[in-house]
Design a protein around this motif. Structure first.
Motif, PDB file in Angstrom:
ATOM      1  N   LEU A 119       0.828  -1.204   0.000  1.00  0.00           N
ATOM      2  CA  LEU A 119       0.000   0.000   0.000  1.00  0.00           C
ATOM      3  C   LEU A 119       0.862   1.255   0.000  1.00  0.00           C
ATOM      4  O   LEU A 119       0.495   2.288  -0.571  1.00  0.00           O
ATOM      5  CB  LEU A 119      -0.942  -0.003   1.212  1.00  0.00           C
ATOM      6  N   ASP A 120       2.003   1.169   0.638  1.00  0.00           N
ATOM      7  CA  ASP A 120       2.908   2.315   0.684  1.00  0.00           C
ATOM      8  C   ASP A 120       3.327   2.732  -0.732  1.00  0.00           C
ATOM      9  O   ASP A 120       3.511   3.915  -1.018  1.00  0.00           O
ATOM     10  CB  ASP A 120       4.137   1.945   1.516  1.00  0.00           C
ATOM     11  N   ALA A 121       3.460   1.734  -1.599  1.00  0.00           N
ATOM     12  CA  ALA A 121       3.873   2.037  -2.981  1.00  0.00           C
ATOM     13  C   ALA A 121       2.831   2.872  -3.712  1.00  0.00           C
ATOM     14  O   ALA A 121       3.143   3.561  -4.676  1.00  0.00           O
ATOM     15  CB  ALA A 121       4.123   0.739  -3.743  1.00  0.00           C
ATOM     16  N   LYS A 122       1.592   2.817  -3.243  1.00  0.00           N
ATOM     17  CA  LYS A 122       0.511   3.572  -3.905  1.00  0.00           C
ATOM     18  C   LYS A 122      -0.027   4.686  -3.011  1.00  0.00           C
ATOM     19  O   LYS A 122      -1.169   5.119  -3.193  1.00  0.00           O
ATOM     20  CB  LYS A 122      -0.646   2.626  -4.255  1.00  0.00           C
ATOM     21  N   ASP A 123       0.768   5.111  -2.067  1.00  0.00           N
ATOM     22  CA  ASP A 123       0.309   6.111  -1.114  1.00  0.00           C
ATOM     23  C   ASP A 123       0.079   7.448  -1.837  1.00  0.00           C
ATOM     24  O   ASP A 123       1.034   8.062  -2.311  1.00  0.00           O
ATOM     25  CB  ASP A 123       1.362   6.278  -0.008  1.00  0.00           C
ATOM     26  N   PRO A 124      -1.176   7.914  -1.916  1.00  0.00           N
ATOM     27  CA  PRO A 124      -1.436   9.161  -2.639  1.00  0.00           C
ATOM     28  C   PRO A 124      -0.686  10.349  -2.044  1.00  0.00           C
ATOM     29  O   PRO A 124      -0.295  11.263  -2.761  1.00  0.00           O
ATOM     30  CB  PRO A 124      -2.952   9.355  -2.490  1.00  0.00           C
TER      31      PRO A 124
ATOM     32  N   TYR B 251       2.242  10.453  -0.862  1.00  0.00           N
ATOM     33  CA  TYR B 251       3.616  10.473  -1.375  1.00  0.00           C
ATOM     34  C   TYR B 251       3.654  11.124  -2.759  1.00  0.00           C
ATOM     35  O   TYR B 251       4.502  11.968  -3.047  1.00  0.00           O
ATOM     36  CB  TYR B 251       4.152   9.043  -1.451  1.00  0.00           C
ATOM     37  N   PHE B 252       2.683  10.750  -3.597  1.00  0.00           N
ATOM     38  CA  PHE B 252       2.680  11.298  -4.951  1.00  0.00           C
ATOM     39  C   PHE B 252       2.365  12.792  -4.945  1.00  0.00           C
ATOM     40  O   PHE B 252       2.892  13.549  -5.749  1.00  0.00           O
ATOM     41  CB  PHE B 252       1.677  10.538  -5.828  1.00  0.00           C
TER      42      PHE B 252
ATOM     43  N   ARG C 127       5.447  14.514  -3.871  1.00  0.00           N
ATOM     44  CA  ARG C 127       6.429  14.409  -4.935  1.00  0.00           C
ATOM     45  C   ARG C 127       6.125  15.416  -6.055  1.00  0.00           C
ATOM     46  O   ARG C 127       7.002  16.106  -6.551  1.00  0.00           O
ATOM     47  CB  ARG C 127       6.402  12.991  -5.494  1.00  0.00           C
ATOM     48  N   ARG C 128       4.829  15.475  -6.426  1.00  0.00           N
ATOM     49  CA  ARG C 128       4.443  16.424  -7.478  1.00  0.00           C
ATOM     50  C   ARG C 128       4.794  17.842  -7.067  1.00  0.00           C
ATOM     51  O   ARG C 128       5.314  18.631  -7.848  1.00  0.00           O
ATOM     52  CB  ARG C 128       2.935  16.329  -7.736  1.00  0.00           C
TER      53      ARG C 128
ATOM     54  N   ARG D  38       8.550  18.418  -7.250  1.00  0.00           N
ATOM     55  CA  ARG D  38       9.014  18.494  -8.630  1.00  0.00           C
ATOM     56  C   ARG D  38       8.578  19.805  -9.276  1.00  0.00           C
ATOM     57  O   ARG D  38       9.311  20.396 -10.042  1.00  0.00           O
ATOM     58  CB  ARG D  38       8.459  17.317  -9.445  1.00  0.00           C
TER      59      ARG D  38
END
Lengths: 184, 484
Positions: free
Chosen positions: B23-28, B30-31, B34-35, B38
């Motif tokens: 689930l951590d890999a798809k943690d909204p 985080y994204f 990150r956005r 960036r």
């Protein structure tokens, strides 16, 4: 309806709780689930499971924050659904999985028995050595089956950067598997 | 070994990985982070490129005896029409679209109910509120509670609380800082409140739930008549009333479901001292309230952290709701983010304090000179609201057949930028279409250099704000959004 009232309905075992949850958070559940499952058909299937899981969880759990609790339930139910789909349909239908052939140790023998626990430990340990980005990109690609294009969009990288990252991670995995003598 | 076998082994292993890892890999979250980072990097690169271009074009322009075209626009470049300023007092709400679910517990008395209807900035407009002036009788466990305060009641709960001798208020959040600004709906203007504002958007009786809880007290005992004071009270406190009439009422202190031992049961024949004990227990066990207020300040030890807290703390009583990043709070209670408020409005100036000592200072901070010539925040809020009410502001990005605006809200903040101090007004919409939620917003900006209030595109706004853009919506428009 306020969240507190919805929880109250769950506690009173009123089925109206499910209707209210769906009415207020139906779209939200869908968005959370879609993020994990990646397609609308599975999302619809997951929705019912999520609402059922909410009904079965409250009580005994009394969520402090209904939306946060719903998010947790939705993600875990969706993940389990994805797992069962992959088990049922076969993981290998994912085209992306062929890329992992590169990780196969060059000296791999066909005679050694597969030690599931050992491999699981090795993969978990391997994932912990990766950077945050590498780990997420690896899992999004090979567990969730995301396309390179989607990964590039999600991670704000170029597609070539994503491909290069995956290549490096696969190479690291191959070295790890060889080092652990798992397939020798 | 066959490739298929190898793949199969790996596949099985990945399926069996633990939930948290997957689930951590798809943690909204985080994204989203990150956005943002960036985009910041991209903005920085754009600025560097712009300056580089300027450095090259200026000598060239001088050489050609021609004025250079600066790549960085000014407020006067904004193409949309100016809005007239409205006359009003200053004031504002620091909160976002959702309010805190923590608070203070006390015994209080209602002094008077203010005659007007109010809206909250940052909160959806379909909810109208009434305000009572209250005085604190006692607040065991929370000595920092001010002697007088305002209490917010959603209109549907609004009964004249002066009719009750005393009120036990449980887990009542502080909604705004001192000098908070709300929108006076009756008089159609922003209004600065002279007392701190507490209250919730929903209320309940004393049974089980963790929303704001109310109990009236008469002759030292619970007066259950409040729970049937009007139809809303009857509906929302039916559970409490039933428990009470059954002979048992439970004062559930915050997070009590984690530790049931923290619950305080009060029988029908309980007296004032039992209620006081429950109030005290609620304060002592309300971890969020303590963490965000007293504990966070008390534990700051470095001179820099203490200085920052003094800067961002716009109150005298020590009871406040700092703008804390809840994500950090959940991950690590020793890591806080404090935002500075001026004239009741949020600002772009915020500090991260790690381990109570290490301070991350923002790029730009408001100076004393800035404070002398701030943009007219309340005027800007009034002007945008007025234009909205006249139908002059509609969702700019989302148009779909059958789309319905479910909620809309206004929010404003002061932004310190390289080009001066601005006040930005954000208009937000939550829209439904085809059974899905969508979000939309637009922005207006005014500066302290006399420029009029003008609508501004998100891209132009981000260019002006630089890195201090945390109130600007960062995701794509037209995307399906969670309900919020």
């Amino acid at each position: 309806m306020e969240d507190e009232k919805i929880v109250q309905l769950y506690l009173q075992r009123s089925e109206e709780a499910i209707a209210c949850t769906e009415q207020k958070y139906g779209a939200y559940i869908g968005a959370v689930s879609l993020n994990i499952l990646g397609n609308l058909a599975d999302m619809d299937e997951a929705k019912n499971d999520i609402l059922l899981a909410m009904w079965n969880s409250i009580p005994p759990i009394v969520p402090e924050n209904l939306k946060a609790f719903l998010t947790t339930v939705a993600r875990r139910v969706s993940l389990n659904l994805l797992r069962s789909k992959k088990r049922l349909n076969g993981f290998l239908l994912d085209v992306s999985f062929e890329e992992l052939d590169e990780c196969m140790p060059v000296r791999a023998s066909t005679e050694d028995a597969f030690d599931a626990e050992e491999l699981k430990r090795t993969i978990s340990s391997f994932l912990s050595t990766l950077s945050d980005d590498e780990r997420r990109i690896f899992l999004c690609r090979y567990f969730y089956g995301d396309s390179i294009k989607k990964l590039a969009k999600d991670f704000y990288f170029t597609q070539s950067k994503i491909k290069m990252t995956l290549k490096r991670v696969r190479e690291k995995l191959r070295v790890t598997l060889e080092k652990e003598d798992l397939y020798l | 070994m066959k490739k298929e076998e190898f793949r199969n082994d790996l596949a099985k292993t990945l399926i069996e990985l633990d939930d948290d890892t997957l689930l951590d890999a798809k943690d909204p979250a985080y994204f989203t982070r990150r956005r943002r980072s960036r985009r910041r990097a991209r903005t920085l690169i754009a600025l560097v490129a712009a300056f580089a271009l300027l450095a090259v074009s200026l000598p060239l322009a001088l050489f050609l005896n021609k004025a250079p075209e600066t790549p960085i626009g000014t407020v006067s470049d904004f193409s949309t029409e100016a809005l007239p300023f409205a006359q009003s007092s200053t004031l504002g709400n620091g909160g976002g679209a959702e309010y805190a679910d923590f608070g203070v517990s006390l015994i209080a008395r209602a002094v008077k109910m203010l005659p007007d209807d109010y809206l909250l900035y940052g909160y959806h407009e379909d909810k109208t509120f009434r305000i009572h002036e209250m005085e604190t009788v006692t607040s065991p466990g929370a000595p920092q509670m001010p002697a007088s305060f305002y209490l917010l009641l959603p209109e549907e709960y609004a009964v004249d609380l002066t009719a009750y001798e005393k009120l036990a208020l449980f887990v009542i959040p502080q909604l705004c800082h001192e000098d908070a600004v709300v929108y006076n709906k009756t008089e159609s203007r922003a209004e600065s409140l002279s007392l701190m504002l507490f209250g919730g958007t929903s209320y309940g009786g004393i049974g089980g739930m963790n929303c704001c809880k109310f109990a009236a007290i008469r002759d030292g005992k619970i007066d259950a008549s409040l729970w049937s004071a009007n139809e809303t009270w009857k509906r929302d406190t039916a559970y409490s009333l039933e428990k009470y009439l059954d002979g048992e009422a439970i004062f559930t202190v915050y997070r009590s479901y984690v530790d049931p031992a923290q619950n305080k049961t009060v029988k029908q024949d309980s007296g004032y001292n039992d209620i006081l004990e429950a109030v005290k227990a609620a304060n002592e066990n309300d971890e969020h309230f303590r963490t965000r207020t007293i504990r966070s300040i008390d534990q700051a030890t470095s001179a820099e952290a203490i200085r920052v807290l003094q800067t961002v703390k716009p109150f005298d009583h020590g009871v406040y709701v700092p703008d804390i990043n809840a994500h950090y709070l959940a991950k690590d209670p020793m890591q806080f983010q404090y935002r500075r408020y001026i004239n009741g409005f949020a600002t772009s100036e915020y500090y991260n304090i790690m381990d109570n000592n290490h301070v991350q200072t923002p790029e730009r901070v408001f100076t004393d000179e800035d404070l002398k010539s701030l943009p007219d925040a309340a005027g800007a809020m009034d002007a945008v609201k007025s234009k909205y009410d006249e139908g002059g502001i509609v969702p700019p990005h989302f148009t779909a057949e059958g789309a319905t605006t479910v909620q809309n809200a206004f929010f404003g903040w002061y932004a310190k930028t390289d080009r001066g101090v601005f006040f930005v007004v954000k208009v937000m919409w939550l829209i439904t279409a085809k059974n899905m939620w969508h979000y939309d917003d637009c922005y207006f900006i005014t500066s302290n250099n006399g420029a009029d209030l003008k609508e501004i595109s998100r891209d132009d706004l981000l260019e002006i704000l630089g890195n201090d853009n945390s109130f600007v919506y960062q995701d794509e428009y037209n995307a399906v959004k969670p309900y919020c």
